[in-house]
Design a protein around this motif. Structure first.
Motif, PDB file in Angstrom:
ATOM      1  N   THR A   1      55.790  60.143  40.738  1.00 17.07           N
ATOM      2  CA  THR A   1      55.339  58.822  41.179  1.00 17.07           C
ATOM      3  C   THR A   1      54.178  58.386  40.296  1.00 17.07           C
ATOM      4  OG1 THR A   1      55.910  59.392  43.452  1.00 17.07           O
ATOM      5  CG2 THR A   1      54.451  57.496  43.127  1.00 17.07           C
ATOM      6  N   LEU A   2      54.309  57.228  39.656  1.00  9.64           N
ATOM      7  CA  LEU A   2      53.209  56.706  38.846  1.00  9.64           C
ATOM      8  C   LEU A   2      52.282  55.833  39.680  1.00  9.64           C
ATOM      9  CD1 LEU A   2      55.088  55.857  35.540  1.00  9.64           C
ATOM     10  CD2 LEU A   2      53.812  57.924  36.129  1.00  9.64           C
ATOM     11  N   ASP A   3      52.861  55.058  40.599  1.00 10.59           N
ATOM     12  CA  ASP A   3      52.039  54.227  41.489  1.00 10.59           C
ATOM     13  C   ASP A   3      52.908  53.693  42.614  1.00 10.59           C
ATOM     14  OD1 ASP A   3      49.734  53.047  42.442  1.00 10.59           O
ATOM     15  OD2 ASP A   3      49.371  51.847  40.651  1.00 10.59           O
ATOM     16  N   ILE A   4      52.325  53.557  43.783  1.00  7.47           N
ATOM     17  CA  ILE A   4      52.989  52.957  44.937  1.00  7.47           C
ATOM     18  C   ILE A   4      52.051  51.921  45.525  1.00  7.47           C
ATOM     19  CG2 ILE A   4      53.862  53.329  47.279  1.00  7.47           C
ATOM     20  CD1 ILE A   4      54.744  56.108  46.450  1.00  7.47           C
ATOM     21  N   ARG A   5      52.574  50.732  45.708  1.00 13.09           N
ATOM     22  CA  ARG A   5      51.789  49.649  46.296  1.00 13.09           C
ATOM     23  C   ARG A   5      51.674  49.898  47.802  1.00 13.09           C
ATOM     24  NH1 ARG A   5      54.350  43.956  45.380  1.00 13.09           N
ATOM     25  NH2 ARG A   5      55.530  44.463  47.225  1.00 13.09           N
ATOM     26  N   GLN A   6      50.445  49.886  48.295  1.00 16.90           N
ATOM     27  CA  GLN A   6      50.208  50.108  49.712  1.00 16.90           C
ATOM     28  C   GLN A   6      50.142  48.770  50.447  1.00 16.90           C
ATOM     29  OE1 GLN A   6      50.361  53.163  50.946  1.00 16.90           O
ATOM     30  NE2 GLN A   6      50.691  53.837  48.847  1.00 16.90           N
ATOM     31  N   PRO A   7      50.694  48.709  51.654  1.00 18.59           N
ATOM     32  CA  PRO A   7      50.626  47.456  52.424  1.00 18.59           C
ATOM     33  C   PRO A   7      49.176  47.011  52.611  1.00 18.59           C
ATOM     34  CG  PRO A   7      52.110  49.027  53.473  1.00 18.59           C
ATOM     35  CD  PRO A   7      51.414  49.760  52.364  1.00 18.59           C
ATOM     36  N   ASN A   8      48.961  45.738  52.479  1.00 18.41           N
ATOM     37  CA  ASN A   8      47.656  45.080  52.670  1.00 18.41           C
ATOM     38  C   ASN A   8      46.599  45.503  51.658  1.00 18.41           C
ATOM     39  OD1 ASN A   8      48.565  43.650  55.047  1.00 18.41           O
ATOM     40  ND2 ASN A   8      48.465  45.621  56.087  1.00 18.41           N
ATOM     41  N   SER A   9      47.004  46.131  50.573  1.00 17.37           N
ATOM     42  CA  SER A   9      46.055  46.522  49.537  1.00 17.37           C
ATOM     43  C   SER A   9      45.785  45.337  48.618  1.00 17.37           C
ATOM     44  CB  SER A   9      46.626  47.674  48.716  1.00 17.37           C
ATOM     45  OG  SER A   9      45.830  47.898  47.579  1.00 17.37           O
ATOM     46  N   MET A  10      44.604  45.262  48.089  1.00 16.48           N
ATOM     47  CA  MET A  10      44.265  44.215  47.124  1.00 16.48           C
ATOM     48  C   MET A  10      44.348  44.737  45.692  1.00 16.48           C
ATOM     49  SD  MET A  10      43.806  41.249  48.243  1.00 16.48           S
ATOM     50  CE  MET A  10      44.649  41.070  49.787  1.00 16.48           C
ATOM     51  N   LYS A  11      44.962  45.917  45.504  1.00 18.15           N
ATOM     52  CA  LYS A  11      45.109  46.495  44.172  1.00 18.15           C
ATOM     53  C   LYS A  11      46.543  46.275  43.687  1.00 18.15           C
ATOM     54  CE  LYS A  11      45.412  50.948  41.887  1.00 18.15           C
ATOM     55  NZ  LYS A  11      46.854  51.078  41.793  1.00 18.15           N
TER      56      LYS A  11
ATOM     57  N   LEU B   1      49.804  46.618  41.197  1.00 12.27           N
ATOM     58  CA  LEU B   1      50.306  47.658  40.296  1.00 12.27           C
ATOM     59  C   LEU B   1      50.246  47.193  38.842  1.00 12.27           C
ATOM     60  CD1 LEU B   1      53.482  49.060  42.104  1.00 12.27           C
ATOM     61  CD2 LEU B   1      51.102  49.739  42.323  1.00 12.27           C
ATOM     62  N   ASP B   2      50.415  45.901  38.636  1.00 13.13           N
ATOM     63  CA  ASP B   2      50.369  45.303  37.304  1.00 13.13           C
ATOM     64  C   ASP B   2      50.068  43.808  37.488  1.00 13.13           C
ATOM     65  OD1 ASP B   2      52.839  44.036  38.037  1.00 13.13           O
ATOM     66  OD2 ASP B   2      53.984  45.651  37.128  1.00 13.13           O
ATOM     67  N   ARG B   3      50.143  43.033  36.428  1.00  7.20           N
ATOM     68  CA  ARG B   3      49.763  41.620  36.538  1.00  7.20           C
ATOM     69  C   ARG B   3      50.780  40.768  37.283  1.00  7.20           C
ATOM     70  NH1 ARG B   3      47.966  40.507  30.467  1.00  7.20           N
ATOM     71  NH2 ARG B   3      49.621  42.008  30.168  1.00  7.20           N
ATOM     72  N   VAL B   4      51.994  41.262  37.469  1.00  7.63           N
ATOM     73  CA  VAL B   4      53.002  40.515  38.214  1.00  7.63           C
ATOM     74  C   VAL B   4      53.084  41.030  39.649  1.00  7.63           C
ATOM     75  CG1 VAL B   4      55.436  39.832  38.301  1.00  7.63           C
ATOM     76  CG2 VAL B   4      54.278  40.047  36.099  1.00  7.63           C
ATOM     77  N   ASN B   5      53.017  42.332  39.827  1.00  6.89           N
ATOM     78  CA  ASN B   5      52.991  42.987  41.138  1.00  6.89           C
ATOM     79  C   ASN B   5      54.228  42.686  41.983  1.00  6.89           C
ATOM     80  OD1 ASN B   5      51.461  44.833  42.705  1.00  6.89           O
ATOM     81  ND2 ASN B   5      50.906  43.180  44.094  1.00  6.89           N
ATOM     82  N   MET B   6      55.352  42.444  41.333  1.00  8.02           N
ATOM     83  CA  MET B   6      56.575  42.062  42.043  1.00  8.02           C
ATOM     84  C   MET B   6      57.261  43.257  42.692  1.00  8.02           C
ATOM     85  SD  MET B   6      58.224  39.300  42.805  1.00  8.02           S
ATOM     86  CE  MET B   6      57.341  38.202  41.722  1.00  8.02           C
ATOM     87  N   TYR B   7      56.982  44.446  42.212  1.00  8.01           N
ATOM     88  CA  TYR B   7      57.667  45.635  42.718  1.00  8.01           C
ATOM     89  C   TYR B   7      56.690  46.538  43.454  1.00  8.01           C
ATOM     90  CZ  TYR B   7      61.553  43.860  40.198  1.00  8.01           C
ATOM     91  OH  TYR B   7      62.566  43.037  39.794  1.00  8.01           O
TER      92      TYR B   7
ATOM     93  N   ASP C   1      48.998  38.296  47.129  1.00  7.28           N
ATOM     94  CA  ASP C   1      47.564  38.348  47.445  1.00  7.28           C
ATOM     95  C   ASP C   1      46.759  39.171  46.439  1.00  7.28           C
ATOM     96  OD1 ASP C   1      48.019  36.677  49.568  1.00  7.28           O
ATOM     97  OD2 ASP C   1      47.683  38.192  51.123  1.00  7.28           O
ATOM     98  N   PRO C   2      47.194  40.388  46.091  1.00  8.32           N
ATOM     99  CA  PRO C   2      46.400  41.170  45.127  1.00  8.32           C
ATOM    100  C   PRO C   2      46.321  40.518  43.744  1.00  8.32           C
ATOM    101  CG  PRO C   2      47.991  42.573  46.240  1.00  8.32           C
ATOM    102  CD  PRO C   2      48.311  41.166  46.619  1.00  8.32           C
ATOM    103  N   VAL C   3      47.401  39.851  43.321  1.00 13.65           N
ATOM    104  CA  VAL C   3      47.413  39.217  42.000  1.00 13.65           C
ATOM    105  C   VAL C   3      46.385  38.098  41.947  1.00 13.65           C
ATOM    106  CG1 VAL C   3      48.775  37.790  40.420  1.00 13.65           C
ATOM    107  CG2 VAL C   3      49.795  39.816  41.470  1.00 13.65           C
ATOM    108  N   PHE C   4      46.402  37.227  42.938  1.00 18.33           N
ATOM    109  CA  PHE C   4      45.499  36.085  42.912  1.00 18.33           C
ATOM    110  C   PHE C   4      44.066  36.469  43.272  1.00 18.33           C
ATOM    111  CE2 PHE C   4      49.699  33.989  43.649  1.00 18.33           C
ATOM    112  CZ  PHE C   4      49.823  33.558  42.344  1.00 18.33           C
ATOM    113  N   HIS C   5      43.904  37.612  43.912  1.00 16.57           N
ATOM    114  CA  HIS C   5      42.574  38.124  44.216  1.00 16.57           C
ATOM    115  C   HIS C   5      41.914  38.749  42.978  1.00 16.57           C
ATOM    116  CE1 HIS C   5      39.390  39.986  46.606  1.00 16.57           C
ATOM    117  NE2 HIS C   5      39.646  41.119  45.985  1.00 16.57           N
TER     118      HIS C   5
END
Length: 185
Positions: free
Chosen positions: A158-168, A170-176, A26-30
């Motif tokens: 910690t450099l970054d942590i993906r939060q549930p339901n966030s539209m941000k 982490l990078d262009r793939v956002n797989m991790y 969702d965040p990638v395509f958004h």
């Protein structure tokens, strides 16, 4: 191919697979365009790069910069980047103490049992010089092996942590779900 069982267990311990997929895509395509700016997913869907959507090194200017950096003959290659195709322990075993200033291990640590992870971090601690660092990403927001790095002489940041339901993303793939840096003391 597939997801190693230890990585699968880490991912599942923090939520459902459907939530993980939503949080990934969702965040990638958004926030990016697969046609114009996200060459990772453009390649997946179109099965080829386009002149307008490709890695920098495949552009005319990027390729010219790469040729200039590397040079026209093997004698002029700068030894700043080495690609290894052996196992991590075999590769590290062939290195001198403190030889590395930076190591990028991707999601490698997610795959292992605690015993295997410990042996990998011991080897990294030997070859990463003081103030050097290790970068990794993980399927887990907070991977269990952070303590293993700290036990063997690293400070983990910690450099970054993906939060549930966030539209941000982490990078262009956002797989991790997270990105970390461990600096050798």
């Amino acid at each position: 191919m597939g997801v190693p069982i230890n990585q699968w267990n880490m991912l599942r311990s923090e939520g459902s697979m459907s939530q993980y997929v939503r949080d990934t895509l969702d965040p990638v395509f958004h926030s990016t365009s697969c046609a114009k700016s996200n060459y990772f997913y453009h390649l997946l869907f179109a099965r080829q790069y386009s002149p307008d959507c490709c890695p920098d090194y495949l552009t005319k200017d990027g390729f010219a910069r790469l040729q200039h950096t590397v040079g026209n003959d093997s004698a002029s290659v700068r030894p700043t980047f080495h690609l290894h195709t052996a196992t991590l322990l075999d590769t590290l075993g062939g290195m001198r103490d403190g030889e590395l200033t930076k190591a990028v291990i991707m999601d490698h640590m997610d795959w292992f049992s605690p015993e295997d992870a410990d042996s990998k971090v011991v080897a990294l601690a030997r070859v990463v010089k003081k103030t050097g660092f290790v970068l990794w990403r993980s399927a887990a927001r907070i991977p269990w092996y952070i303590d293993v790095f700290e036990k063997h002489g690293f400070i983990v940041e910690t450099l970054d942590i993906r939060q549930p339901n966030s539209m941000k993303p982490l990078d262009r793939v956002n797989m991790y779900a997270s990105l970390y840096k461990a600096t050798r003391l």
